[in-house]
Design an enzyme around this catalytic site. Structure first.
Site: not given
Length: 103
Positions: A17, A21, A40, A75-76
């Site tokens: 993860y 990112h 963010y 992206w999802w």
């Protein structure tokens, strides 16, 4: 406005993860900025694999509401193997209510 939400990481995927990112697609990052999303941050509770997202939002949509765009859909799909998702590959996301803020 600052918003927060939680998502769920599948066990054992913390490093993956973070790697994905760290290499966020420039066009996705630009889309978020263009939508008024800034500052963010995503936190991980390693005991429960719960991800906590916090973002400043100056537009009408949070990052989770941009799912009609092709880049967000891609992206999802890219993240679906390491996160709990809905049938459309969007992450299972639960809005959080602010109960305290200190400046």
């Amino acid at each position: 406005m600052k918003i927060a939400f939680k998502m769920y990481l599948k066990p054992g995927y913390k490093d993956e993860y973070q790697q994905r990112h760290a290499a966020i697609w420039p066009e996705l990052q630009q889309l978020l900025k263009d939508a008024g999303i800034s500052d963010y941050t995503i936190f991980l509770d390693e005991e429960t694999n719960t991800l906590f997202g916090v973002q400043q939002q100056s537009g009408d949509q949070s990052s989770q509401e941009l799912g009609t765009t092709d880049i967000v859909k891609r992206w999802w799909a890219y993240m679906a193997d390491i996160m709990e998702t809905n049938p459309d590959f969007s992450p299972v996301t639960i809005p959080l209510t602010s109960v305290f803020h200190m400046e």
